[in-house]
Design an enzyme around this catalytic site. Structure first.
Site, PDB file in Angstrom:
ATOM      1  N   ASP A 233     -62.546  32.163  42.673  1.00  0.00           N
ATOM      2  CA  ASP A 233     -63.179  32.216  43.996  1.00  0.00           C
ATOM      3  C   ASP A 233     -62.783  31.043  44.900  1.00  0.00           C
ATOM      4  O   ASP A 233     -63.114  29.886  44.616  1.00  0.00           O
ATOM      5  CB  ASP A 233     -64.712  32.211  43.864  1.00  0.00           C
ATOM      6  CG  ASP A 233     -65.233  33.241  42.862  1.00  0.00           C
ATOM      7  OD1 ASP A 233     -64.479  33.619  41.942  1.00  0.00           O
ATOM      8  OD2 ASP A 233     -66.400  33.636  42.996  1.00  0.00           O
TER       9      ASP A 233
ATOM     10  N   HIS B 110     -70.674  38.616  47.082  1.00  0.00           N
ATOM     11  CA  HIS B 110     -70.678  38.129  48.469  1.00  0.00           C
ATOM     12  C   HIS B 110     -69.765  38.935  49.393  1.00  0.00           C
ATOM     13  O   HIS B 110     -69.532  38.520  50.532  1.00  0.00           O
ATOM     14  CB  HIS B 110     -70.263  36.654  48.515  1.00  0.00           C
ATOM     15  CG  HIS B 110     -71.332  35.731  48.007  1.00  0.00           C
ATOM     16  ND1 HIS B 110     -72.498  35.479  48.710  1.00  0.00           N
ATOM     17  CD2 HIS B 110     -71.437  35.018  46.857  1.00  0.00           C
ATOM     18  CE1 HIS B 110     -73.256  34.642  48.015  1.00  0.00           C
ATOM     19  NE2 HIS B 110     -72.636  34.353  46.882  1.00  0.00           N
TER      20      HIS B 110
HETATM   21 FE   LIG Z   1     -68.108  33.259  44.025  1.00  0.00          FE
HETATM   22 FE   LIG Z   2     -70.178  35.843  43.136  1.00  0.00          FE
END
Ligand SMILES: [Fe+2]
Ligand SMILES: [Fe+2]
Length: 273
Positions: free
Chosen positions: A8, A68
């Site tokens: 991420d 998200h």
């Molecule tokens: Fe994340």
């Molecule tokens: Fe996440």
């Protein structure tokens, strides 16, 4: 096939580090295929189309996401027209966008990329991730429609992640976890030949709480009274992920190594490229 996964990207710090470093890694390591998780790349919350396109320009072949994914509302609009933007596959039928995609690597290999979300301590009402994965790999098996299969399993619980890896062992090239933003040291090739890591870690500032400035999360743990909002930490990022040599013949993993490059974590790079 030489494959790199990056965890991420968090905020400006994380995405800047990926944009700066990824082109060099692709040329230095002669990478054939790259997947980057982008779910936190816009200030920690979601991703914009501009950031998505910039990530492709830096060399990513696909961008995966997670819980998200819709934090930036524009993602609901561009998810459908951007084939290389991958949202969790086990959202309900009718959710915008794609949960998987089949792409061509630089070496000509056909690579199936899927993003699937866990349910334990996360979203218990999502479709069963195991059944979802089974459907995806059955519809596009390695050795038939796909030469390699990469699955980003976006989940909280290491137990669910490990069992998910075992469930797909031998049927996917790579099962790599995301979401916890902390790289785990259990990278390995499972007995059936699938490269596995419980969490790739994040590309972000590790002087933080999961890539966010540490003061407010710390305050909330200590006082229980919110004092401000969560902002992405701005210090220099360490990029983290997984490097995998995948057999051109079988699609299974031959070598696996963690990747950590940046100022805060002990550096790790593959010694086989
Ligand atoms: Fe994340
Ligand atoms: Fe996440």
């Amino acid at each position: 096939m030489r494959f790199l996964f990056l965890g991420d990207m968090v905020g400006r710090s994380g995405r800047t580090a990926v944009f700066d470093r990824l082109p060099g890694l692709i040329s230095d390591w002669k990478l054939d295929f790259v997947v980057v998780n982008g779910e936190n790349s816009a200030g920690g919350f979601g991703i914009t189309e501009e950031i998505f396109e910039r990530t492709l320009e830096a060399g990513a072949d696909a961008v995966t996401t997670g819980n998200h994914v819709w934090d930036q509302r524009e993602a609901l609009a561009f998810a459908g027209r951007q084939d290389r933007f991958i949202r969790p596959a086990n959202y309900p039928a009718g959710t915008p966008g794609h949960g998987s995609g089949l792409f061509e690597a630089k070496n000509g290999a056909r690579v199936l990329v899927a993003n699937i979300m866990g349910r334990v301590f996360m979203h218990p009402d999502l479709d069963d991730p195991f059944a979802c994965a089974d459907n995806l790999v059955s519809a596009c098996p390695m050795g038939e429609q796909a030469d390699a299969i990469i699955i980003d399993f976006h989940a909280e619980a290491t137990s669910e992640k490990q069992c998910f890896g075992h469930f797909l062992d031998g049927r996917a090239s790579v099962v790599v976890g995301t979401h916890t933003h902390v790289p785990t040291s259990d990278h390995q090739i499972l007995v059936g030949g699938t490269a596995y890591q419980s969490d790739a870690g994040m590309c972000g500032d590790y002087d933080s709480s999961l890539g966010m400035e540490k003061e407010e999360p710390l305050n909330r743990f200590v006082t229980k009274v919110p004092r401000g909002r969560f902002d992405a930490a701005q210090g220099p990022a360490t990029i983290a992920g997984l490097a995998v040599e995948i057999s051109d013949r079988t699609g299974l993993a031959e070598k696996v190594a963690p990747v950590r490059i940046g100022p805060r974590l002990a550096e790790a790079v593959p010694d086989f490229w």
